[in-house]
Design a protein around this motif. Structure first.
Motif, PDB file in Angstrom:
ATOM      1  N   UNK A 264       6.022   6.808  68.452  1.00  0.00           N
ATOM      2  CA  UNK A 264       6.595   6.503  69.758  1.00  0.00           C
ATOM      3  C   UNK A 264       8.121   6.611  69.727  1.00  0.00           C
ATOM      4  N   UNK A 265       8.721   6.101  68.675  1.00  0.00           N
ATOM      5  CA  UNK A 265      10.184   6.188  68.537  1.00  0.00           C
ATOM      6  C   UNK A 265      10.623   7.643  68.458  1.00  0.00           C
ATOM      7  N   UNK A 266       9.862   8.438  67.701  1.00  0.00           N
ATOM      8  CA  UNK A 266      10.174   9.864  67.607  1.00  0.00           C
ATOM      9  C   UNK A 266      10.077  10.527  68.973  1.00  0.00           C
ATOM     10  N   UNK A 267       9.004  10.240  69.708  1.00  0.00           N
ATOM     11  CA  UNK A 267       8.838  10.800  71.049  1.00  0.00           C
ATOM     12  C   UNK A 267       9.956  10.353  71.982  1.00  0.00           C
ATOM     13  N   UNK A 268      10.387   9.107  71.812  1.00  0.00           N
ATOM     14  CA  UNK A 268      11.418   8.546  72.689  1.00  0.00           C
ATOM     15  C   UNK A 268      12.765   9.231  72.524  1.00  0.00           C
ATOM     16  N   UNK A 269      13.014   9.855  71.374  1.00  0.00           N
ATOM     17  CA  UNK A 269      14.295  10.547  71.194  1.00  0.00           C
ATOM     18  C   UNK A 269      14.448  11.670  72.222  1.00  0.00           C
ATOM     19  N   UNK A 270      13.346  12.395  72.487  1.00  0.00           N
ATOM     20  CA  UNK A 270      13.402  13.465  73.490  1.00  0.00           C
ATOM     21  C   UNK A 270      13.558  12.890  74.895  1.00  0.00           C
ATOM     22  N   UNK A 271      12.937  11.734  75.139  1.00  0.00           N
ATOM     23  CA  UNK A 271      13.070  11.076  76.444  1.00  0.00           C
ATOM     24  C   UNK A 271      14.518  10.649  76.672  1.00  0.00           C
ATOM     25  N   UNK A 272      15.110  10.082  75.651  1.00  0.00           N
ATOM     26  CA  UNK A 272      16.499   9.611  75.765  1.00  0.00           C
ATOM     27  C   UNK A 272      17.454  10.780  75.957  1.00  0.00           C
ATOM     28  N   UNK A 273      17.261  11.848  75.178  1.00  0.00           N
ATOM     29  CA  UNK A 273      18.179  12.991  75.275  1.00  0.00           C
ATOM     30  C   UNK A 273      18.034  13.682  76.625  1.00  0.00           C
ATOM     31  N   UNK A 274      16.794  13.793  77.134  1.00  0.00           N
ATOM     32  CA  UNK A 274      16.590  14.393  78.445  1.00  0.00           C
ATOM     33  C   UNK A 274      17.207  13.553  79.542  1.00  0.00           C
ATOM     34  N   UNK A 275      17.019  12.245  79.456  1.00  0.00           N
ATOM     35  CA  UNK A 275      17.642  11.317  80.411  1.00  0.00           C
ATOM     36  C   UNK A 275      19.162  11.443  80.371  1.00  0.00           C
ATOM     37  N   UNK A 276      19.710  11.543  79.190  1.00  0.00           N
ATOM     38  CA  UNK A 276      21.160  11.644  79.025  1.00  0.00           C
ATOM     39  C   UNK A 276      21.708  12.904  79.695  1.00  0.00           C
ATOM     40  N   UNK A 277      21.071  14.046  79.421  1.00  0.00           N
ATOM     41  CA  UNK A 277      21.553  15.297  80.005  1.00  0.00           C
ATOM     42  C   UNK A 277      21.463  15.271  81.534  1.00  0.00           C
ATOM     43  N   UNK A 278      20.331  14.810  82.044  1.00  0.00           N
ATOM     44  CA  UNK A 278      20.071  14.899  83.489  1.00  0.00           C
ATOM     45  C   UNK A 278      20.846  13.856  84.290  1.00  0.00           C
ATOM     46  N   UNK A 279      20.855  12.602  83.801  1.00  0.00           N
ATOM     47  CA  UNK A 279      21.414  11.515  84.607  1.00  0.00           C
ATOM     48  C   UNK A 279      22.836  11.114  84.207  1.00  0.00           C
ATOM     49  N   UNK A 280      23.177  11.287  82.953  1.00  0.00           N
ATOM     50  CA  UNK A 280      24.529  10.916  82.528  1.00  0.00           C
ATOM     51  C   UNK A 280      25.487  12.098  82.577  1.00  0.00           C
ATOM     52  N   UNK A 281      24.969  13.303  82.278  1.00  0.00           N
ATOM     53  CA  UNK A 281      25.819  14.497  82.292  1.00  0.00           C
ATOM     54  C   UNK A 281      25.557  15.380  83.503  1.00  0.00           C
ATOM     55  N   UNK A 282      24.666  14.913  84.377  1.00  0.00           N
ATOM     56  CA  UNK A 282      24.383  15.619  85.636  1.00  0.00           C
ATOM     57  C   UNK A 282      24.022  17.088  85.416  1.00  0.00           C
ATOM     58  N   UNK A 283      23.201  17.342  84.411  1.00  0.00           N
ATOM     59  CA  UNK A 283      22.743  18.708  84.157  1.00  0.00           C
ATOM     60  C   UNK A 283      21.621  19.017  85.147  1.00  0.00           C
ATOM     61  N   UNK A 284      21.962  19.774  86.172  1.00  0.00           N
ATOM     62  CA  UNK A 284      21.041  19.998  87.288  1.00  0.00           C
ATOM     63  C   UNK A 284      20.422  21.398  87.193  1.00  0.00           C
ATOM     64  N   UNK A 285      19.554  21.583  86.219  1.00  0.00           N
ATOM     65  CA  UNK A 285      18.878  22.860  86.004  1.00  0.00           C
ATOM     66  C   UNK A 285      17.396  22.683  86.341  1.00  0.00           C
ATOM     67  N   UNK A 286      16.899  23.476  87.274  1.00  0.00           N
ATOM     68  CA  UNK A 286      15.531  23.314  87.757  1.00  0.00           C
ATOM     69  C   UNK A 286      14.515  23.490  86.636  1.00  0.00           C
ATOM     70  N   UNK A 287      14.703  24.525  85.820  1.00  0.00           N
ATOM     71  CA  UNK A 287      13.749  24.772  84.735  1.00  0.00           C
ATOM     72  C   UNK A 287      13.757  23.627  83.729  1.00  0.00           C
ATOM     73  N   UNK A 288      14.935  23.142  83.386  1.00  0.00           N
ATOM     74  CA  UNK A 288      15.017  22.057  82.397  1.00  0.00           C
ATOM     75  C   UNK A 288      14.310  20.806  82.902  1.00  0.00           C
ATOM     76  N   UNK A 289      14.531  20.456  84.160  1.00  0.00           N
ATOM     77  CA  UNK A 289      13.848  19.289  84.721  1.00  0.00           C
ATOM     78  C   UNK A 289      12.335  19.495  84.724  1.00  0.00           C
ATOM     79  N   UNK A 290      11.917  20.712  84.997  1.00  0.00           N
ATOM     80  CA  UNK A 290      10.492  21.044  85.016  1.00  0.00           C
ATOM     81  C   UNK A 290       9.868  20.813  83.636  1.00  0.00           C
ATOM     82  N   UNK A 291      10.547  21.298  82.598  1.00  0.00           N
ATOM     83  CA  UNK A 291      10.041  21.129  81.229  1.00  0.00           C
ATOM     84  C   UNK A 291      10.086  19.665  80.805  1.00  0.00           C
ATOM     85  N   UNK A 292      11.161  18.981  81.157  1.00  0.00           N
ATOM     86  CA  UNK A 292      11.271  17.571  80.794  1.00  0.00           C
ATOM     87  C   UNK A 292      10.173  16.748  81.461  1.00  0.00           C
TER      88      UNK A 292
END
Length: 363
Positions: A264-292
């Protein structure tokens, strides 16, 4: 064949090779900017060396029980050659492929072709998406925690996930993309989960909602995890091969042993990094959000049945997307100052976990 390498140390030398590659990448990333011609030249050289090494080293490995499922497929291959075919109930794409190969090639060449089908789609995805920076993406795939295991043991599943990723590479052609994903499902029916998740997230796109669901299912699984396992077992989900994961009559390193906090901790690393890019760095890429979002749905399914045997095999239905989630924004947009150095550090840390789990901790 690399027969001169002790088979019990075969994977060890794979990780030693990539340790050297990652050190070169780390040093290169700190010496040059991302667009520097020398940096790109070094990166491309390392990428092609990694591509050919991975294909040859993995594809020419000996047929040995160390690679577990490899010997089972070799046995099936020989049965087809002896006109004593295996009865096919599901995953017919792979078994028809196996039968076809048994008529025209040796079993050693068959496994080499399997590696090509596993590795080359990742190269195409990386090349089509990241152009001159493709090597970062490709190497991230090759150093992922489960990459080696699904190229040498869980072969059907590995090839299926690579065809799914190839479908992502051709996403602008919806018919070709979806066709490749459906083809992946014929190699391993569990790919229906990421395929359905990918289609679902094409219509409902709220990442905040998917993140909330991911968080909510963790306490639900802790409390009611055994109920979900039993429910799926009773429902007859999947084939007999899938159903065996819900029994106790198995013996593997990843056999179910309660709630897998490590996974679960390993899986959560991808959740945290995706959250960081999208919500903290405002990375607004449609494909990336789709994959996440697809990753979140697949990971939610695994969390609900986290206590089953072979839990890693269900987790892999989301894990195979982790390399994309980690590296994609950094190769598409300006996220950090001194970005090339940050990429080098990310690749290094991503590999260190793999090295820790597959080399250091198994000694």
């Amino acid at each position: 064949m690399f027969d001169f390498i002790p088979v019990n140390d075969y994977s060890y030398y794979y990780y030693q090779f990539y340790l050297i590659v990652i050190l070169f990448i780390f040093i290169n990333s700190y010496l040059h900017n991302l667009n520097n011609k020398k940096s790109i030249g070094v990166l491309n050289l390392l990428g092609y060396i990694s591509l050919f090494f991975t294909i040859l080293y993995m594809g020419l490995r000996p047929i040995n029980g160390v690679f577990i499922d490899m010997t089972m497929y070799a046995y099936m291959f020989e049965r087809f050659q002896d006109n004593d075919p295996v009865i096919i109930y599901d995953d017919f794409g792979f078994y028809y492929f196996l039968e076809f190969c048994s008529k025209i090639m040796t079993v050693e060449f068959f496994f080499f072709i399997c590696v090509l089908l596993y590795v080359v789609p990742l190269y195409f995805f990386s090349k089509r998406n990241f152009k001159k920076y493709w090597a970062y993406s490709f190497i991230m795939f090759c150093i992922s925690f489960s990459f080696w295991a699904y190229g040498t043991n869980g072969i059907r599943n590995g090839i299926a996930t690579s065809f799914f990723i190839l479908g992502l590479a051709y996403r602008k052609n919806k018919y070709l993309s979806f066709g490749l994903m459906l083809f992946a499902c014929t190699f391993h029916q569990t790919l229906l989960l990421p395929t359905i998740a990918y289609l679902l997230t094409n219509f409902y796109k709220s990442t905040k909602v998917y993140l909330l669901i991911w968080l909510i299912v963790i306490p639900i699984s802790i409390i009611l995890g055994n109920y979900f396992v039993k429910l799926i077992e009773i429902s007859g989900f999947g084939s007999d091969k899938v159903g065996v994961y819900f029994t106790d009559e198995v013996n593997e390193e990843f056999v179910g042993s309660g709630f897998r906090w490590d996974f679960l901790i390993y899986s959560a690393t991808a959740v945290i990094i995706g959250w960081f890019y999208i919500f903290k760095r405002n990375f607004n890429d449609v494909f990336y959000k789709h994959i996440f979002n697809t990753y979140l749905i697949c990971n939610v399914f695994w969390i609900l049945i986290i206590k089953v045997n072979f839990s890693n095999r269900f987790a892999y239905l989301s894990w195979f997307l982790m390399a994309i989630i980690f590296i994609y924004p950094l190769l598409k947009d300006k996220i950090f100052k001194f970005q090339n150095a940050r990429i080098g550090l990310l690749v290094f840390l991503y590999f260190i976990f793999t090295y820790l789990m597959n080399v250091i901790l198994i000694k």
